[in-house]
Design a protein around this motif. Structure first.
Motif, PDB file in Angstrom:
ATOM      1  N   ASN A 156       0.890  -1.142   0.104  1.00 30.84           N
ATOM      2  CA  ASN A 156       0.011  -0.136  -0.031  1.00 30.84           C
ATOM      3  C   ASN A 156       0.667   1.434  -0.112  1.00 30.84           C
ATOM      4  N   TRP A 157       0.221   2.400  -0.027  1.00 31.24           N
ATOM      5  CA  TRP A 157       0.896   3.649   0.138  1.00 31.24           C
ATOM      6  C   TRP A 157      -0.088   4.423   1.122  1.00 31.24           C
ATOM      7  N   VAL A 158       0.910   5.115   1.932  1.00 28.24           N
ATOM      8  CA  VAL A 158       0.207   6.065   3.020  1.00 28.24           C
ATOM      9  C   VAL A 158       0.458   7.542   2.536  1.00 28.24           C
ATOM     10  N   LEU A 159      -0.882   8.370   2.610  1.00 25.08           N
ATOM     11  CA  LEU A 159      -0.518   9.677   2.128  1.00 25.08           C
ATOM     12  C   LEU A 159      -0.816  10.619   3.494  1.00 25.08           C
ATOM     13  N   ASN A 160       0.184  11.823   3.553  1.00 30.19           N
ATOM     14  CA  ASN A 160      -0.045  12.456   4.652  1.00 30.19           C
ATOM     15  C   ASN A 160       0.351  13.931   4.013  1.00 30.19           C
ATOM     16  N   GLY A 161      -0.624  14.959   4.232  1.00 33.75           N
ATOM     17  CA  GLY A 161      -0.337  16.298   3.773  1.00 33.75           C
ATOM     18  C   GLY A 161      -1.604  17.128   3.705  1.00 33.75           C
ATOM     19  N   ALA A 162      -1.653  18.409   3.007  1.00 30.03           N
ATOM     20  CA  ALA A 162      -2.894  19.019   2.852  1.00 30.03           C
ATOM     21  C   ALA A 162      -2.834  19.792   1.477  1.00 30.03           C
ATOM     22  N   LYS A 163      -3.961  19.640   1.072  1.00 28.75           N
ATOM     23  CA  LYS A 163      -4.249  20.476  -0.289  1.00 28.75           C
ATOM     24  C   LYS A 163      -5.228  21.623  -0.089  1.00 28.75           C
ATOM     25  N   ILE A 164      -5.450  22.479  -1.256  1.00 28.61           N
ATOM     26  CA  ILE A 164      -6.082  23.660  -1.097  1.00 28.61           C
ATOM     27  C   ILE A 164      -6.661  23.904  -2.665  1.00 28.61           C
ATOM     28  N   TRP A 165      -7.809  24.888  -2.625  1.00 30.83           N
ATOM     29  CA  TRP A 165      -8.290  25.475  -3.862  1.00 30.83           C
ATOM     30  C   TRP A 165      -8.897  24.352  -4.601  1.00 30.83           C
ATOM     31  N   SER A 166      -9.485  23.340  -4.054  1.00 39.78           N
ATOM     32  CA  SER A 166     -10.012  22.009  -4.816  1.00 39.78           C
ATOM     33  C   SER A 166     -11.451  22.244  -5.089  1.00 39.78           C
ATOM     34  N   SER A 167     -11.747  22.791  -6.213  1.00 41.12           N
ATOM     35  CA  SER A 167     -13.232  22.911  -6.649  1.00 41.12           C
ATOM     36  C   SER A 167     -14.127  22.062  -6.420  1.00 41.12           C
ATOM     37  N   GLY A 168     -15.079  22.078  -5.811  1.00 38.57           N
ATOM     38  CA  GLY A 168     -16.111  20.954  -5.379  1.00 38.57           C
ATOM     39  C   GLY A 168     -15.745  19.720  -5.096  1.00 38.57           C
ATOM     40  N   ALA A 169     -14.726  19.702  -4.300  1.00 38.09           N
ATOM     41  CA  ALA A 169     -14.212  18.543  -3.541  1.00 38.09           C
ATOM     42  C   ALA A 169     -15.352  17.959  -2.669  1.00 38.09           C
ATOM     43  N   TYR A 170     -16.055  18.679  -1.975  1.00 34.06           N
ATOM     44  CA  TYR A 170     -17.049  18.128  -0.999  1.00 34.06           C
ATOM     45  C   TYR A 170     -18.001  17.232  -1.809  1.00 34.06           C
ATOM     46  N   ALA A 171     -18.391  17.680  -3.158  1.00 36.07           N
ATOM     47  CA  ALA A 171     -19.370  16.583  -3.985  1.00 36.07           C
ATOM     48  C   ALA A 171     -18.618  15.561  -4.752  1.00 36.07           C
ATOM     49  N   ALA A 172     -17.613  15.669  -4.565  1.00 30.12           N
ATOM     50  CA  ALA A 172     -16.722  14.655  -5.586  1.00 30.12           C
ATOM     51  C   ALA A 172     -16.829  13.387  -4.888  1.00 30.12           C
ATOM     52  N   GLY A 213     -19.832  34.876  -1.322  1.00 32.32           N
ATOM     53  CA  GLY A 213     -20.481  34.061  -0.030  1.00 32.32           C
ATOM     54  C   GLY A 213     -20.388  32.485  -0.534  1.00 32.32           C
ATOM     55  N   SER A 214     -20.136  32.162  -1.410  1.00 38.90           N
ATOM     56  CA  SER A 214     -20.028  30.769  -2.085  1.00 38.90           C
ATOM     57  C   SER A 214     -18.949  29.922  -1.458  1.00 38.90           C
ATOM     58  N   ARG A 215     -19.166  28.734  -1.327  1.00 31.99           N
ATOM     59  CA  ARG A 215     -17.902  27.980  -0.706  1.00 31.99           C
ATOM     60  C   ARG A 215     -17.627  26.698  -1.543  1.00 31.99           C
ATOM     61  N   GLU A 216     -17.298  27.353  -2.846  1.00 30.26           N
ATOM     62  CA  GLU A 216     -17.042  26.221  -3.815  1.00 30.26           C
ATOM     63  C   GLU A 216     -15.631  25.393  -3.599  1.00 30.26           C
ATOM     64  N   PHE A 217     -14.633  26.433  -3.201  1.00 27.04           N
ATOM     65  CA  PHE A 217     -13.453  26.016  -2.936  1.00 27.04           C
ATOM     66  C   PHE A 217     -13.118  25.197  -1.675  1.00 27.04           C
ATOM     67  N   CYS A 218     -12.392  24.432  -1.565  1.00 24.56           N
ATOM     68  CA  CYS A 218     -12.034  23.425  -0.398  1.00 24.56           C
ATOM     69  C   CYS A 218     -10.631  23.242  -0.018  1.00 24.56           C
ATOM     70  N   GLN A 219     -10.407  22.737   1.192  1.00 24.00           N
ATOM     71  CA  GLN A 219      -9.060  22.630   1.732  1.00 24.00           C
ATOM     72  C   GLN A 219      -9.254  21.113   2.079  1.00 24.00           C
ATOM     73  N   GLU A 220      -8.028  20.103   1.827  1.00 27.24           N
ATOM     74  CA  GLU A 220      -8.309  18.799   2.291  1.00 27.24           C
ATOM     75  C   GLU A 220      -6.999  18.598   3.184  1.00 27.24           C
TER      76      GLU A 220
END
Length: 411
Positions: A156-172, A213-220
């Motif tokens: 397996n692979w194990v990922l650690n870190g942070a990403k940002i400006w991901s459009s629509g990640a909450y719905a993906a 007022g929209s919240r399209e961008f996400c941070q993960e």
């Protein structure tokens, strides 16, 4: 994309006529484009999935995707004809960027056969939404300087870190996630692309409130996210090559030149009907200055369309390098700025509420600068054009050819 044998295909005019009749019989008129958060609701994503399934069942999904992966295997001319006929009808436009035109297109180009068969038909049926996990909070424009870590643990692979400006990640459903797998080589050489289930254990998604007022961008946040070995897209430590292809598709998509969209984006800036409507509703349609502004906006749209056609032909024939797609991306941003500025100037005080109460012109102006960043910043586009199209010298980079674990960071 692979060019189909046109001798075996339905003539474009016949396809256009069939699409026109199907659209009129099947899809409702496009609703008014919602502003702010109302356009990014869970219901809107559910409706986009439903519309994509309607296209699939009707035989109009994935026009330029190969037949073996659920598409129609047709040409860009067929796609252009459908996009033109679909204007004015409700379409799953939310799925165009990044699901169809960027992520699915990258899987088509760089995925394994198993990955293509698992994901592309599901995307074309509206069952999967894809997103990009690329940018990082401290990365700025230096995408290759990312520090999200992927480590081998057995199979397996194990990922650690942070990403940002991901459009629509909450719905993906899945993300194309770039991570560092080798710290002992220069930064571009130690990266790997992964297909990551967005809601896997260890992934936390936070939505970011934007100026409208929209919240399209996400941070993960990725904390010990476990992936199987076959989650790698492309080659281990070959992630930068995959990323370059992904960025090529992103520039094409943002510039309006992608052959993989389901319909034409309404906000592409290539239709001045909204300007004409503002002028009429505010009683300015006969004002020579206003008519001149609308004419200038229309002229820019015509140049935009011709530029897309010329650059697309040039890349397909090999007369232009793929990096020439940045020309379309840059011009698209400039055109979008002009459209937003013109709407604000014509609307005047009505920009805040709109003659119909929508405030569309004011909202679009608030989001005007998004076109400076979408698909990579306009400054980066100019760099790419100068270095990779015009052959000008590359800008200085002190970390070039330096192992990434020896590059100073955080200063």
């Amino acid at each position: 994309m692979t060019t189909p044998n046109t001798a075996d295909l339905e003539p474009v005019d016949d396809f256009r006529d069939r699409a026109r009749r199907w659209l009129r019989a099947t899809l409702p008129p496009a609703p008014p484009e919602p502003a702010g958060e109302s356009g990014k609701s869970e219901a809107s994503w559910s409706r986009a999935r439903q519309l994509q399934r309607i296209l699939y069942d009707g035989g109009f999904a994935g026009i330029c995707f190969p037949r073996q992966y659920g598409g129609l295997g047709l040409t860009t001319e067929h796609q252009r004809a459908f996009s033109e006929e679909s204007r004015g009808f409700e379409m799953p436009l939310a799925l165009n960027i990044p699901t169809l035109t960027i992520c699915a297109a990258t899987i088509l180009d760089r995925g394994t056969e198993a990955q293509k068969r698992a994901h592309l038909p599901a995307v074309l049926r509206g069952e999967e939404l894809l997103v990009q996990f690329l940018s990082e909070p401290r990365g700025g424009s230096d995408l290759a300087g990312l520090t999200t870590r992927a480590e081998r643990r057995g199979e397996n692979w194990v990922l650690n870190g942070a990403k940002i400006w991901s459009s629509g990640a909450y719905a993906a459903d899945y993300a194309l996630c770039l991570a560092r797998t080798d710290w002992d080589v220069p930064k571009h050489a130690g990266l790997t692309m992964f297909l990551v289930p967005v809601h896997a254990p260890g992934i936390t998604i936070r939505r970011i409130t934007q100026v409208d007022g929209s919240r399209e961008f996400c941070q993960e946040f990725l904390d010990d996210v476990v992936l199987p070995g076959d989650a790698v897209l492309g080659e281990v430590n070959g992630g930068w090559e995959v990323t370059n292809r992904q960025l090529f598709h992103e520039r094409s998509a943002v510039g309006g030149a992608s052959p993989y969209a389901s319909g034409a984006q309404a906000h592409s800036g290539r239709d001045v009907s909204a300007l004409v409507e503002i002028a009429r509703r505010t009683g300015q349609f006969d004002d020579p200055r206003v008519r001149e502004d609308i004419g200038a906006a229309r002229a820019m749209n015509m140049v935009h369309d011709q530029l897309i056609a010329r650059i697309t032909r040039g890349i397909a024939s090999g007369d232009l390098p793929p990096a020439a797609g940045s020309i379309v991306r840059l011009f698209s941003a400039q055109n979008s700025w002009l459209q937003a500025d013109t709407a604000l100037r014509v609307a005047g005080p009505w920009a805040a509420t709109g003659p119909d109460g929508s405030g569309r012109a004011g909202h679009d102006y608030l989001m005007r600068q998004a076109w400076s960043l979408a698909g990579g910043s306009t400054e980066m586009a100019r760099n790419i054009i100068s270095e990779r199209v015009l052959g000008m010298p590359r800008e200085a980079a002190p970390d070039r050819d330096v192992p990434f674990n020896r590059v100073e960071r955080g200063r």
